[in-house]
Design an enzyme around this catalytic site. Structure first.
Site, PDB file in Angstrom:
ATOM      1  N   ARG A 192      59.984 -49.471 -96.860  1.00 48.99           N
ATOM      2  CA  ARG A 192      59.861 -50.300 -95.806  1.00 48.99           C
ATOM      3  C   ARG A 192      59.480 -51.398 -96.698  1.00 48.99           C
ATOM      4  NH1 ARG A 192      54.036 -49.776 -93.034  1.00 48.99           N
ATOM      5  NH2 ARG A 192      53.479 -51.149 -94.720  1.00 48.99           N
TER       6      ARG A 192
ATOM      7  N   ARG B 266      50.771 -56.312 -91.115  1.00 49.45           N
ATOM      8  CA  ARG B 266      51.148 -56.243 -92.687  1.00 49.45           C
ATOM      9  C   ARG B 266      50.640 -57.213 -93.508  1.00 49.45           C
ATOM     10  NH1 ARG B 266      53.416 -51.978 -90.285  1.00 49.45           N
ATOM     11  NH2 ARG B 266      51.412 -51.560 -90.787  1.00 49.45           N
TER      12      ARG B 266
ATOM     13  N   HIS C  34      42.970 -53.786 -76.612  1.00 47.09           N
ATOM     14  CA  HIS C  34      43.233 -53.591 -78.065  1.00 47.09           C
ATOM     15  C   HIS C  34      44.014 -54.737 -78.749  1.00 47.09           C
ATOM     16  CE1 HIS C  34      43.140 -49.803 -79.978  1.00 47.09           C
ATOM     17  NE2 HIS C  34      44.288 -49.926 -80.666  1.00 47.09           N
TER      18      HIS C  34
ATOM     19  N   THR D  89      49.987 -53.483-100.749  1.00 42.45           N
ATOM     20  CA  THR D  89      49.281 -52.926 -99.769  1.00 42.45           C
ATOM     21  C   THR D  89      48.393 -53.821 -99.296  1.00 42.45           C
ATOM     22  OG1 THR D  89      48.427 -50.756 -98.990  1.00 42.45           O
ATOM     23  CG2 THR D  89      47.851 -51.802-101.240  1.00 42.45           C
TER      24      THR D  89
END
Ligand SMILES: [Fe+2]
Length: 579
Positions: A505, A425, A12, A536
């Site tokens: 957050r 992020r 992963h 975002t």
């Protein structure tokens, strides 16, 4: 010394990272280059090439390759624990004893082959394997800049066999206190429930966290899934973290929960809505994770935290911002450093930093995660000229000011600047932005581009000048790794970025960390009175965050967004009001 960290072909989030004389100069996930989310079972070929090009070094100038996965000896308790706990699948249990390093041999062989193919030379370079959880631990501790004795915790799905690590760092050295092994894994417990709740394992965990505040954590008692007493914990493999014949099968898919689990709680959830009883299951899952994690952390490193007030946290579970919020609520915890790439992507950084420290090369504190590729305005223009959509673009004298003007006018904006972020992020360089004070903005962004579950929260990037007032805390928050309760007086001002439970957050933006993004938010504050922007990641649902200008244009024309700023050019679609 040039130390290259590579993952892969781990399962992963394969990545590469490069340290030059103790400084992290480049890091990137392979998924961004190949445009396949998580880059499962893929070598980080493009990420390695990028790291070398960014540093301006050739393949034969790499001195050391660090790899976050090791051989586990037969005398290690890990293999015996695995065998004992998987007795119900005798073939798998026996394989752990008699052939417990099959994966290791396969992985090592293919990495060495890759090093030859890339001209690094497997015979020439020093190849150093690092225990998976030591790599996670190092990615947090050695990059934290903490100088005092520091508690270190790593929770993930599974490394070689270990799932859970407690230790401490002192004078740059990491000491192990305790490990737990597969199947006793908090990461895989949460992943199994993620799958049951209708999301993808090792992908949709944050959706469960987003769903949890809609439910009542006390409505259903899931405590039988994990027995924990502080000192010990054991996952109930009659119900969850199951393998082989114990797995529930439906719709051509296998689940990590058992048929007995499904008999107890009902069929696997389908669809995008927040519905009963699943919202309560999500709430109870989140609560159980938090309670078990906090009890274990307190037991194994509570004294250390009380001694110096510092904790470093990594592993995929460290991306659970609500767990981190509860940790930070401990009065004796003064500073929590969560490695921003806490999942397996960060183990390339961690393996390399661990090796650097063990070779006597001090590792510098992580100052930011803008560690990926960047593109000049001229390069962006060249890509526009070649793009089949024939974008119309205009040069900007002051991109941050124009961006703020577009946002204040009620338009969402794609904002592509500088070096791509490392980690999951977007922190203002590959972001889609909106004005969080404008009701309906989140819906609008969802409608135009993200198409994601409407109950999931959007997050705010906040100037450091107002952060304390907004989140009622001075704690550093540069990477969106911790949730904070939003002050009552701010909730009505920025409704689009406050979650159902009143938390957010946040990313606290300082001028030093990202001057252009800082300036954009400052300009937006002049228009709206709020030094806050909805932020975002720039991607469509199911795709990785964009990397290049061409990716950004593809994303832009595959969405209903009207405005894209790339470096110093503004691209608009026909009739867009911002032009
Ligand atoms: Fe991991």
């Amino acid at each position: 010394m040039n130390i290259l960290g590579v993952t892969g072909p781990a399962l992963h989030d394969n990545s590469a990272a490069l340290f030059v004389d103790g400084k992290l100069v480049a890091a990137a996930e392979e998924e961004r280059f190949i445009r396949v989310k998580h880059a499962k079972r893929r070598h980080p070929v493009n990420a390695i090439k990028f790291c070398l090009a960014q540093a301006g070094i050739g393949p034969r100038e790499v001195d050391v390759v660090a790899y976050p996965y090791v051989h586990v000896g037969l005398t290690s308790p890990a293999r015996w624990h695995y065998a004992r706990r998987h007795w119900y699948e005798p073939a798998r249990a026996l394989r752990a004893i008699f052939d417990g390093n099959r994966k290791w041999r396969r992985k090592r062989g293919s990495v060495l082959q890759l090093l030859d193919e890339l001209g690094i030379g497997s015979q020439r370079v020093r190849f150093v394997p690092v225990e998976h959880h030591l790599a996670h631990a190092s990615s947090a501790y050695h990059l934290s800049g903490f100088e005092e004795k520091t508690a270190i915790v790593s929770f993930d799905g599974k490394g070689e066999y270990a799932t859970t690590f407690f230790g401490y760092g002192e004078n740059g050295k990491i000491h192990k206190i305790k490990e737990f092994y597969d199947p006793d894994s908090l990461g895989w417990f949460y992943g199994a429930l993620t799958e049951y709740l209708g999301f993808e394992f090792q992908d949709g965990e944050y959706k469960v966290m987003g769903m949890a505040p809609y439910g009542d954590p006390h409505r259903y008692d899931l405590s039988r899934l994990i027995h924990h007493s502080g000192a010990s914990f054991r996952v109930n493999t009659r119900l969850v973290n199951v393998i082989g014949h114990r797995r529930h099968r439906a719709n051509g898919k296998e689940y990590s929960v058992s048929p007995a689990f499904v008999d107890w709680l009902g069929p696997v959830r389908n669809g995008d809505d927040i519905d009963e009883p699943y919202i309560h299951y999500a709430a109870a899952t989140q609560r159980l994770l938090e309670d078990a994690a906090l009890a274990l952390i307190d037991h194994y490193v509570g004294d250390l935290i009380r001694e110096t007030g510092k904790l470093c946290f990594a592993g995929g579970v460290a991306l659970n911002v609500k767990l981190n919020q509860r940790l930070l609520a401990w009065p004796h915890l003064r500073e929590l450093f969560v490695q921003p790439a806490a999942g397996d992507a960060g183990t390339s950084v961690g393996a390399a930093s661990y090796v650097a420290m063990s070779l006597g090369e001090p590792v510098q504190k992580l100052e930011h995660v803008y560690l990926g590729p960047s593109f000049s305005t001229d390069e962006c223009i060249r890509v526009c000229r070649q793009h089949p959509q024939r974008p119309s673009w205009a040069r900007l004298d002051d991109a941050p000011a124009r961006a703020a003007q577009i946002l204040a006018g009620g338009q969402p904006l794609a904002w592509f600047q500088g070096r791509m972020e490392f980690g999951p992020r977007a922190l203002g360089n590959r972001s889609i932005l909106g004005d969080p004070s404008r009701p309906g903005m989140a819906e609008r962004i969802n409608g135009q581009i993200k198409y994601r579950e409407r109950w999931r929260p959007f997050c705010p990037s906040v100037l450091d000048t107002v952060a304390r007032d907004l989140v009622q805390s001075d704690h550093p928050a540069p990477y969106m790794t911790i949730a904070f309760d939003v002050a009552e007086r701010w909730k009505a001002r920025i409704p689009e970025v406050v979650h159902k439970d009143g938390s957010a957050r946040v990313q606290v933006v300082s001028e030093a960390s990202n001057p252009r993004f800082y300036r954009l938010i400052s300009e937006l504050e002049r228009h709206t009175g709020n030094a806050v922007v909805l932020n975002t990641s720039m991607n469509r649902r199911g795709e990785p965050i964009v990397c290049t200008p061409a990716d950004a244009l593809d994303m832009f024309y595959g969405s209903d967004l009207q405005c894209l700023i790339m470096e110093d050019i503004l691209i608009t679609k026909d009739g867009a009001p911002a032009t």
